[in-house]
Each structure stands twice: as C-alpha cells, then as structure tokens.
Design a protein around this motif. Sequence first.
Motif, PDB file in Angstrom:
ATOM      1  N   UNK A   1      48.598  41.319  38.999  1.00 34.96           N
ATOM      2  CA  UNK A   1      47.386  42.057  38.629  1.00 34.96           C
ATOM      3  C   UNK A   1      47.551  43.520  39.039  1.00 34.96           C
ATOM      4  N   UNK A   2      46.625  44.358  38.606  1.00 33.94           N
ATOM      5  CA  UNK A   2      46.732  45.786  38.910  1.00 33.94           C
ATOM      6  C   UNK A   2      46.720  46.057  40.416  1.00 33.94           C
ATOM      7  N   UNK A   3      45.839  45.373  41.125  1.00 27.84           N
ATOM      8  CA  UNK A   3      45.748  45.581  42.576  1.00 27.84           C
ATOM      9  C   UNK A   3      47.059  45.167  43.244  1.00 27.84           C
ATOM     10  N   UNK A   4      47.547  43.988  42.841  1.00 27.45           N
ATOM     11  CA  UNK A   4      48.811  43.507  43.421  1.00 27.45           C
ATOM     12  C   UNK A   4      49.943  44.476  43.112  1.00 27.45           C
ATOM     13  N   UNK A   5      49.933  44.993  41.872  1.00 24.07           N
ATOM     14  CA  UNK A   5      51.012  45.883  41.431  1.00 24.07           C
ATOM     15  C   UNK A   5      51.115  47.114  42.334  1.00 24.07           C
TER      16      UNK A   5
END
Lengths: 261, 349
Positions: free
Chosen positions: B189-193
Amino acid sequence: MITGRNIDVAFGRKTILRCVDVDVPFGKLVALCGPNGAGKSTLLSALVGDVPTARGDIRYNDTDLHRMDAADLSRRRAVLEQSPTLSAAFSVAEVVRLSVPIEYAPAETESLVTEVTAQLGLTRFIDTPVPKLSGGQRHRAHLARVLAQLTANRSLFGPGYLFLDEPTASLDIQHQIEVMKIARVLARGGSGVLVVLHDLNLAAAFADSICLMRDGAVVGSGTVAEVFTARMLSDVYATPISVEKTEGGPLIILPDYHSAA
Amino acid sequence: MAITDAPHRKFPAFNRQQSIFAGLVSAVFIIALAEIALGPVSLTLSQIVEAVSGKADPMPTAIVTQIRAPRLVLGLGIGLSLAICGAVLQGLLRNPLADPGLIGISGGASAAVVVVIVLGDLVIGEIPATLRPYLLPVAAFCGALLVTALILGLSRKDGEMSVGRLILVGVAVNSIAGAGIGFLTYISTDTQLRDLTFWSMGSLAKSGWPAVLVSVVIMGGSSLALLRFTRALDLFQLGERAAFHSGLDVMRIKFAACGICALAVGAGVSIAGPIGFIGLVAPHIARMLVGGAHRVLLPASALTGAVLLLGADLLVRNVAPPQELPIGLATSLIGGPFFLYLLLRTGKL
C-alpha cells in the motif's frame, strides 16, 4: 601406543587405503615411506582423526579414536600438515602460542615459546610476522607451534604422539637434519613419532622402524634393515635402487640414475 | 633472545594499543555528544545536561530524550554489532571480503522483514503496535539464519571455504532477496511503500524507545557472546584442519558464531534496515590499528564501527537539515570505494 588395524579409507567410491595395519609405539620414531599416491598422507590423516575410516580400528592407548573429541585428541597428539597456512599476519611468537593449551600457565608458555623457537633457529625472527618469512622459515615456525603443543600437553597430561607430514620437504639439508634430530630426541624422550618422508636416506638415518606403502597398502614394515632392501625398494618405486651398508652408520640408498634413464 | 628481554619488548606495544583504545573511546564519546547536540535544533552542553536531569523546557527535553537519545543508542548498538560480526565472519571464513551485507545475511533479514510488513498486514491485518518490536527482529533473525546456513552449505569447495563461491552465493542471495523485496514493494500500500523505501536504504530515524531497547539488548548480548570466540578465531587463521588439530570443535564453533551473527544482524536490520559496509570497513581499519589478534581486534572493530556509523548518521542529518538522507547512502559512499580498493589489493577473485 597407537594401534591401527584393518584400516580402510574411501573417498566416494574410490578406496584409498586397504586393510592397513600400523603401530606407533611410545619412544619410537616411525617413518612412513612410499611413492606418490601410495596413501601415506591419507593414513596419517586417518590416524589423527581428520578423515573417517570406512572399516577398521584405531586406538590411542586402548581408547577408540572415534570416542575422543577434538580437545581430547589435541592433548594426545600434535600434527604438522604438509602445507601449513596462516591467514593473519601473526608473529612467530603468536603462532607458537596458538596451539599451547589454555590450561598451561602463561609464564611457562612464554619460556616454552622461547625454548622451541631457539630449538628451530627462529630466535631472531620471534617478533617477525610469519607471512614475511621465507618458505622454510615459515614451515619451521609451524613446526615450533606443533612442538610447543606436544611439550605443553606432555607436562600436563603425559607423553603424546607427534605426526609430521613431510616436514623436511621445504628445508635445506642443515634444517632437514635439525628437524629429524628434534623428532628423534622427542621419541627418545618418550613420545611416539610418525613422520611421512620422501627422503629414504633421512628415513634410514633417523627412523627406528619403517612402514613402506604402495597403492594404499602396507608392503613392508619392520626395522630399517628389514624393509630397506635393494629388491624391496626397487620393486616398490619401480626404479633400480641400490642399498649400501656403512661401517657403524646408516644405510645409504642410491637410485641407479643410469639404468633409470 | 634471553627470556628477560621479553617484557621490555612488550611494553611499547602494550602502550600503543592502550592509546589507540583510549583514542577510539574518546572518538565514540565526542561523536555521541555531537549526535545529541547537533541537528535542525542545535543544543548547548548546558541545555543537554538540563534536559537529561529534567530541569529543561519540554521541547529540548523531548528532543534529547525522545528523539536523539534513542537514535544514539540504536546507532551505537548497530555500529558495534555490525563491526564485530564483520570481524568474526572475516576471521571464521578466513576471508577479508566477508561482510554481513555483502554475503547476503542482511539481504535475507531484509526480505524476511518486508514479508512480515507487507504480507503480515495483508494476511492477518494490521500487526498490533505492541507486538511489532518483537515480531520484526524474530523475522529478521530467521531470514538471516536461513541465509547463513545457505552460505555455510554452498560456499564449501573441497572441504574448505572458497572465496569466489562465498561472494557468488552472496550475489545470488542478494539478488533473490532484492527481487522478493521489489515484488512485495510493488504490491504494498502507499503507506507501506513510503516506509519500505526509506527503510530499505537504512535509517536510524524511526526509532522509539521500546523497539530500540529490544534490538539493542539483542545486539549487545550477541556482541558480548562473540567476544568469547577470540581464541577460536585466532586458531581458525591456521585453517580449519590445523584448528581441529589444536583442539577446536570446528563445526560447533562455526555454527554457534554464525548463528549469533545472524541474531545480531537480524536485530539491527529489523529496526534500521540493511546498513552496508560497516561490517566490512570497520574490521579492516581496526586491523591496521591494532593487528590481527582477535582479542584486541574485536573490541577495536566494535569501537571503529560505532565511530563510523554515528559519524555517517551525523553527516546525513546535518547535510541539509531538516531534510535527512538515508544513512545507507553515507555508509555505501565510504564503503564502496574501500571495497574496490580491497579487491584490487588482494586480487583474490
């Protein structure tokens, strides 16, 4: 005494040693001789616990070799490899200290280091990094380490065995004789010594008994006079060799260069 | 030489070593102080003392105790343990190029951490914050251990460790780990990325006290345990066969030391990402300073590693404040050229 009976050693499907019997008694210097590929170094490796035996029995004073761990074995025997190596720039003194057991007192270790380095003519190189020494000097530094291990363990745990794999190969004549004298003195002092030797004259001059090998088997064992006959040597080395007796001295072994050519 | 000469000869060497250790300890102390004092907000010595004793305003106190102190402790732990692990691996494998990053241990640990961050969230939902400090070190340790076992198994040639095979196994493991990390980054996900990108270049920034303490205790304990192997490591310099002849249980020592290294590297990677080259460079510098005897080499490497890592962190934090570069960039910038120099000098590959 070390007794080896019916020893077989195989690497994969290839049998290197077949049904070998060998004894290394305390107080004796045994020379292991034979042509290239006869299995001398493999037999030495089996006796010191480096390679497993496929069959047979090796005992150190009645204790089965395979029942002893690395520490036990190191108290009973010291080994000089054919080509000892060193990956760090340790000095001669540091190398000699390496194999002295930790139980040995530090002060005694220092005098032992001084003693064995002097014995091998390395006193003035004691602080020199071993990689900076010549090939022969490096070999003597490793021999000094092995002697220190044997001597320290002897005073802690009683006499042991010394195994030398071609200790004279990289040495000049003076140091060849020095090393063999040291081996003989150790044997006279109660240790059992087994030396792999290519130089038959050194073997004749210093050994108490000979174990002659060919093709992975022992073809002759006994005193120098019993084993080193012209017929036996010529047959084992597949080259004409004559043996001359000297008055009160060792046998002289001479290859017949002209007929060999 | 007479026996009585020996002590005279030894004194200068002993004093030289003492002064080198004193110098290294002072360097660590000075850089540690700079880590606390310098940054987007610079603090004076008296402000730091007040903050530590609880007499300062809330802002400087928070900066010191909640931001810079955990970062300093983590940096110390990672610098010390990576350098000791590098020195131990170099001694054990008799290979000057051994480094936890280079031979793939850090890569394995990283891949395992990314698996937990990305797939863990997908499969079991968001990992509870209380479990996270413990779960990541465990995952990193497992990844590091797996790679260590692979290296020990695959790098042997004719019964001895082969330099070429060791590096090649490292290249293969790193590329597999890189591909795995790449794939997981792709599906994240964007946050994880955002987290992963920053973390994969190494950073001491995201370090709160709970996670720092767990990692530092593991790294500190492992490093202390590795100090017990000094005599064995000296004997390994004779080759494995001669080490066995001198009474060493070679296989047991090798597995124990490598297992402890995997634990230490895993703990560091799980919190700060893979920080390269400290484990390679620090032992070499230490060897030039104090020689090759592991009883002095391991502590000297540890101190050198701490100086290098904290120095690199100080650099990345203060180049363009308040922006912060990943620390991996700084250590690679020092380590890369040094590695090339080693390759050219040893000519072993």
